[in-house]
Design an enzyme around this catalytic site. Structure first.
Site, short mmCIF file in Angstrom:
data_model
loop_
_atom_site.label_atom_id
_atom_site.label_comp_id
_atom_site.label_asym_id
_atom_site.label_seq_id
_atom_site.Cartn_x
_atom_site.Cartn_y
_atom_site.Cartn_z
N ASP A 127 -10.24 -33.25 -31.59
CA ASP A 127 -8.97 -33.82 -32.08
C ASP A 127 -9.11 -34.81 -33.24
O ASP A 127 -8.46 -35.87 -33.24
CB ASP A 127 -8.22 -34.51 -30.92
CG ASP A 127 -7.78 -33.54 -29.82
OD1 ASP A 127 -8.07 -32.33 -29.94
OD2 ASP A 127 -7.17 -33.99 -28.84
N ASP A 133 -5.20 -30.70 -30.95
CA ASP A 133 -4.03 -30.98 -30.12
C ASP A 133 -2.84 -30.33 -30.83
O ASP A 133 -2.65 -30.52 -32.03
CB ASP A 133 -3.88 -32.51 -30.04
CG ASP A 133 -3.28 -33.00 -28.73
OD1 ASP A 133 -3.57 -32.41 -27.68
OD2 ASP A 133 -2.53 -34.00 -28.77
N HIS A 167 1.04 -29.47 -30.06
CA HIS A 167 2.21 -29.53 -29.18
C HIS A 167 3.46 -28.95 -29.84
O HIS A 167 3.72 -29.21 -31.02
CB HIS A 167 2.53 -30.99 -28.82
CG HIS A 167 1.43 -31.71 -28.09
ND1 HIS A 167 0.87 -31.23 -26.93
CD2 HIS A 167 0.80 -32.89 -28.35
CE1 HIS A 167 -0.06 -32.10 -26.51
NE2 HIS A 167 -0.13 -33.09 -27.36
N HIS A 202 7.66 -31.68 -26.46
CA HIS A 202 6.65 -31.49 -25.42
C HIS A 202 6.84 -32.50 -24.28
O HIS A 202 7.24 -33.65 -24.52
CB HIS A 202 5.24 -31.63 -26.03
CG HIS A 202 4.15 -31.21 -25.10
ND1 HIS A 202 3.35 -32.11 -24.43
CD2 HIS A 202 3.74 -29.98 -24.72
CE1 HIS A 202 2.49 -31.44 -23.67
NE2 HIS A 202 2.70 -30.15 -23.84
N HIS A 258 3.49 -36.50 -31.29
CA HIS A 258 2.27 -36.38 -32.11
C HIS A 258 1.81 -34.94 -32.15
O HIS A 258 2.13 -34.14 -31.25
CB HIS A 258 1.15 -37.28 -31.55
CG HIS A 258 0.69 -36.85 -30.19
ND1 HIS A 258 1.36 -37.17 -29.03
CD2 HIS A 258 -0.37 -36.08 -29.80
CE1 HIS A 258 0.75 -36.63 -28.00
NE2 HIS A 258 -0.31 -35.95 -28.42
N LYS A 278 -4.82 -26.83 -27.90
CA LYS A 278 -4.49 -27.26 -26.52
C LYS A 278 -3.20 -28.07 -26.51
O LYS A 278 -2.84 -28.66 -27.54
CB LYS A 278 -5.65 -28.02 -25.90
CG LYS A 278 -6.04 -29.25 -26.69
CD LYS A 278 -7.27 -29.90 -26.10
CE LYS A 278 -7.58 -31.18 -26.84
NZ LYS A 278 -6.50 -32.18 -26.76
N CYS A 288 -9.16 -37.48 -24.60
CA CYS A 288 -9.59 -36.08 -24.75
C CYS A 288 -11.10 -35.92 -24.78
O CYS A 288 -11.62 -34.92 -24.27
CB CYS A 288 -8.91 -35.46 -25.95
SG CYS A 288 -7.13 -35.26 -25.65
#
Ligand code: VGL
Ligand code: ZN
Length: 211
Positions: A16, A54, A56, A60, A89, A114, A159
C-alpha cells in the site's frame, strides 16, 4: 540481526505505498513517503516483487462517511468482527489510490488489490478482515516456490502487520523490514505490532541487514 542474502525463493511484499497513505493524502501516515527510496533500493535486490493496492469502491463500509452518526477512527462491530472506521481513501481509479510517484514498481510481477468488496475491509494481503476469504496471494506464492516473505510499506501497524502475520501463519518464513515501514500509531498500535511480531517469531529487521 545477522546478514540476510536474498534468494530466488524470496518475495518482497510492498504494501500500500499509495498517495492517500502519504503526506497530502486522505489517510496520511506520518512520513509515509520516507519509505519510498528505501523500498526502491530493496526492489532491485529481490527476484520477486509483489505489490498490494488498497482499492475501495465509493461508499465502502470501512469509511466513517458510510455510517451515519459515526466518526473517523472509531471502532464498530461488523458481522465479521471489529472494524476501525477510516476517512474515505484509496477510491478505485482515484489519484489517491495510485502508487506514490517515486515508487519504482515496474519490476513487480503481481499487484494484489484488496478492499474492493463493499461490505468487508481487507488489511492483509492474504485474507480479508473476516480472516477466511483468501485474496489468492498464498496460493500464488506457493505455486511459484516462494518460501520467505519480506514485508515493507504502509501502514506498519495495519496492513503490513496483518499481511506479515498471515504470511507467517501460512508457513512462509516472514520478516518485516522496520525502516521500510511507517505506522499510523493510534492507541499504541505501533508497539502492539512490535510485541505481536516478536511473539509470533516474525523477524523485525533493517534494510541494511539485507546484503
Ligand atoms: C490501511 C487502513 C485502511 C493500510 C488500509 O494500508 O494500512 N489502513 N486501509
Ligand atoms: Zn483501506
Amino acid at each position: 540481526m545477522s546478514v540476510i542474502r536474498p534468494e530466488k525463493s524470496d518475495v518482497l511484499l510492498v504494501v500500500d505505498v499509495q498517495n492517500d497513505f502519504c503526506p497530502g493524502g486522505s489517510l496520511a501516515v506520518p512520513r509515509g513517503n520516507d519509505v519510498v527510496p528505501i523500498i526502491n533500493e530493496l526492489i532491485k535486490r529481490f527476484d520477486h516483487v509483489v505489490l498490494t493496492q488498497d482499492w475501495h469502491p465509493r461508499g465502502h463500509s470501512s469509511f466513517a462517511s458510510s455510517h451515519s452518526g459515526q466518526v473517523e477512527f472509531n471502532e464498530i462491530a461488523m458481522a465479521y468482527g471489529p472494524q476501525t472506521l477510516w476517512p474515505d481513501h484509496c477510491i478505485q481509479g482515484s489519484t489517491g489510490a495510485e502508487f506514490h510517484d517515486g515508487l519504482k514498481w515496474t519490476r513487480a510481477e503481481l499487484v494484489i488489490r484488496k478492499g474492493f468488496r463493499p461490505a468487508i475491509d481487507s488489511y492483509s494481503a492474504f485474507f480479508e478482515n473476516d480472516k477466511v476469504t483468501p485474496t489468492g496471494l498464498g496460493g500464488y506464492l506457493r505455486e511459484r516456490g516462494i518460501t520467505r516473505v519480506f514485508c515493507v510499506g504502509l501502514a506498519f501497524d495495519f496492513c503490513v502487520r496483518f499481511s506479515a502475520e498471515d504470511a507467517q501463519a501460512q508457513n512462509f518464513e516472514t520478516f518485516v523490514i522496520d525502516n521500510a515501514c511507517r505506522a499510523i500509531d493510534m492507541h499504541g498500535s505501533a508497539q502492539a505490532t512490535r510485541d505481536s511480531l516478536a511473539e509470533l517469531g516474525i523477524g523485525l529487521i533493517n534494510s541494511t541487514d539485507i546484503r
